[in-house]
Design a protein around this motif. Structure first.
Motif, short mmCIF file in Angstrom:
data_model
loop_
_atom_site.label_atom_id
_atom_site.label_comp_id
_atom_site.label_asym_id
_atom_site.label_seq_id
_atom_site.Cartn_x
_atom_site.Cartn_y
_atom_site.Cartn_z
N ALA A 191 39.15 34.01 22.44
CA ALA A 191 39.59 33.46 21.17
C ALA A 191 39.30 31.96 21.06
N LEU A 192 39.21 31.29 22.18
CA LEU A 192 39.05 29.84 22.15
C LEU A 192 37.61 29.37 22.34
N SER A 193 36.83 30.13 23.05
CA SER A 193 35.51 29.63 23.44
C SER A 193 34.57 29.43 22.27
N VAL A 194 34.70 30.24 21.23
CA VAL A 194 33.83 30.05 20.08
C VAL A 194 34.12 28.69 19.44
N SER A 195 35.37 28.23 19.51
CA SER A 195 35.72 26.91 18.99
C SER A 195 35.02 25.81 19.76
N MET A 196 34.72 26.08 21.02
CA MET A 196 34.08 25.09 21.87
C MET A 196 32.72 24.68 21.30
N ILE A 197 32.05 25.59 20.63
CA ILE A 197 30.73 25.31 20.09
C ILE A 197 30.79 24.16 19.08
N ALA A 198 31.85 24.13 18.28
CA ALA A 198 31.96 23.12 17.23
C ALA A 198 32.77 21.90 17.64
N GLU A 199 33.42 21.96 18.77
CA GLU A 199 34.32 20.89 19.19
C GLU A 199 33.73 20.09 20.36
N LEU A 227 36.06 39.52 27.68
CA LEU A 227 35.99 39.69 26.23
C LEU A 227 37.35 39.86 25.56
N LYS A 228 38.35 40.28 26.30
CA LYS A 228 39.67 40.46 25.70
C LYS A 228 40.69 39.44 26.19
N GLY A 229 40.25 38.46 26.97
CA GLY A 229 41.16 37.45 27.50
C GLY A 229 41.37 36.30 26.52
N PRO A 230 42.27 35.38 26.84
CA PRO A 230 42.55 34.25 25.95
C PRO A 230 41.32 33.37 25.71
N TRP A 231 40.44 33.32 26.68
CA TRP A 231 39.24 32.51 26.53
C TRP A 231 38.39 32.96 25.35
N PHE A 243 49.27 29.96 19.94
CA PHE A 243 48.83 29.67 18.57
C PHE A 243 47.31 29.72 18.47
N ALA A 244 46.61 29.16 19.46
CA ALA A 244 45.15 29.15 19.43
C ALA A 244 44.59 30.56 19.50
N VAL A 245 45.16 31.39 20.35
CA VAL A 245 44.68 32.77 20.48
C VAL A 245 44.96 33.55 19.20
N ASP A 246 46.15 33.37 18.64
CA ASP A 246 46.54 34.14 17.45
C ASP A 246 45.90 33.61 16.17
N LEU A 247 45.75 32.27 16.07
CA LEU A 247 45.36 31.67 14.79
C LEU A 247 44.11 30.79 14.86
N GLY A 248 43.57 30.59 16.05
CA GLY A 248 42.46 29.67 16.21
C GLY A 248 42.98 28.25 16.37
N LEU A 249 42.07 27.31 16.65
CA LEU A 249 42.49 25.93 16.88
C LEU A 249 43.15 25.32 15.65
N ALA A 250 42.75 25.76 14.46
CA ALA A 250 43.35 25.23 13.24
C ALA A 250 44.83 25.62 13.15
N GLY A 251 45.22 26.69 13.84
CA GLY A 251 46.61 27.14 13.81
C GLY A 251 47.54 26.33 14.69
N ILE A 252 46.97 25.43 15.47
CA ILE A 252 47.80 24.57 16.32
C ILE A 252 48.21 23.34 15.52
N THR A 253 49.51 23.21 15.31
CA THR A 253 50.03 21.97 14.74
C THR A 253 51.07 21.44 15.71
N LEU A 254 51.22 20.14 15.75
CA LEU A 254 52.20 19.54 16.65
C LEU A 254 53.61 20.03 16.31
N GLN A 255 53.90 20.16 15.03
CA GLN A 255 55.22 20.63 14.61
C GLN A 255 55.46 22.06 15.08
N ALA A 256 54.49 22.95 14.85
CA ALA A 256 54.66 24.35 15.23
C ALA A 256 54.81 24.51 16.74
N VAL A 257 54.00 23.79 17.50
CA VAL A 257 54.06 23.88 18.97
C VAL A 257 55.39 23.34 19.48
#
Length: 186
Positions: free
Chosen positions: A112-120, A106-110, A25-39
């Motif tokens: 998609a997630l690492s940019v979120s690290m800046i704000a989190e 650059l094309k790995g799962p990281w 979900f994080a790779v496809d939709l970003g951290l906002a795409g992770i919901t407890l229900q969906a996971v």
């Protein structure tokens, strides 16, 4: 009696499945795409089952992040083991993973997630702790200031490329990587 009562409990497999689904979900939709229900639905686990393993979305995201760092550790350790020169071996492995690595590249799962690290803040803390531990572990081989400059240059180049909208890698990335690698040799 329900099937859940008859099924053999496998907490590590359930935990692994939850982390894998959260990462997708994080790779496809970003951290906002992770919901407890969906996971929980994607993993085939009740929401209560998910909360048994991860008491909140934040704890789930941090667990996912730490899991990616474990895989990154394994990738780095393999590269270091193949390196015949000790001085700068962590920095060379880091460069390889930054530009072409399976997890961190650059094309790995990281990516998609690492940019979120800046704000989190929680993720920044996990990253900082991980990097500090790695640098302490490789203090004898990679504490030279030039090696720190190379790692920082690689981070900057990676971030610049990861933030591009079109997601393409600059034509001169191989040249940049080669120039940075040359600085890691005594």
């Amino acid at each position: 009696m329900s099937q859940g009562h008859l099924r053999k409990k496998q907490p590590e497999l359930v935990r692994r499945k939850l982390l894998d689904c959260a990462e997708k979900f994080a790779v496809d939709l970003g951290l906002a795409g992770i919901t407890l229900q969906a996971v929980s639905e994607a993993a085939g686990v009740t929401k209560g089952g998910l909360l048994h393993h991860f008491q909140s979305k934040q704890i789930l995201v941090e667990g996912m992040f730490e899991n990616i760092l474990k895989r990154l550790d394994a990738e780095l350790d393999q590269a270091i083991a193949r390196d015949h020169e000790r001085w700068g071996s962590f920095t060379r492995a880091y460069l390889d993973t930054v530009f072409v690595g399976h997890e961190f590249g650059l094309k790995g799962p990281w990516a998609a997630l690492s940019v979120s690290m800046i704000a989190e803040p929680g993720l920044r803390r996990i990253w900082a702790d991980w990097l500090d531990a790695r640098l302490r572990r490789h203090r004898e081989s990679d504490s030279d200031p030039i090696l720190e400059i190379v790692r920082l240059a690689a981070d900057g180049a990676w971030l610049g490329l990861a933030l591009r909208d079109h997601g393409t890698v600059a034509a001169d990335i191989a040249d940049l990587r080669a120039r940075l690698l040359s600085l890691t040799r005594k």
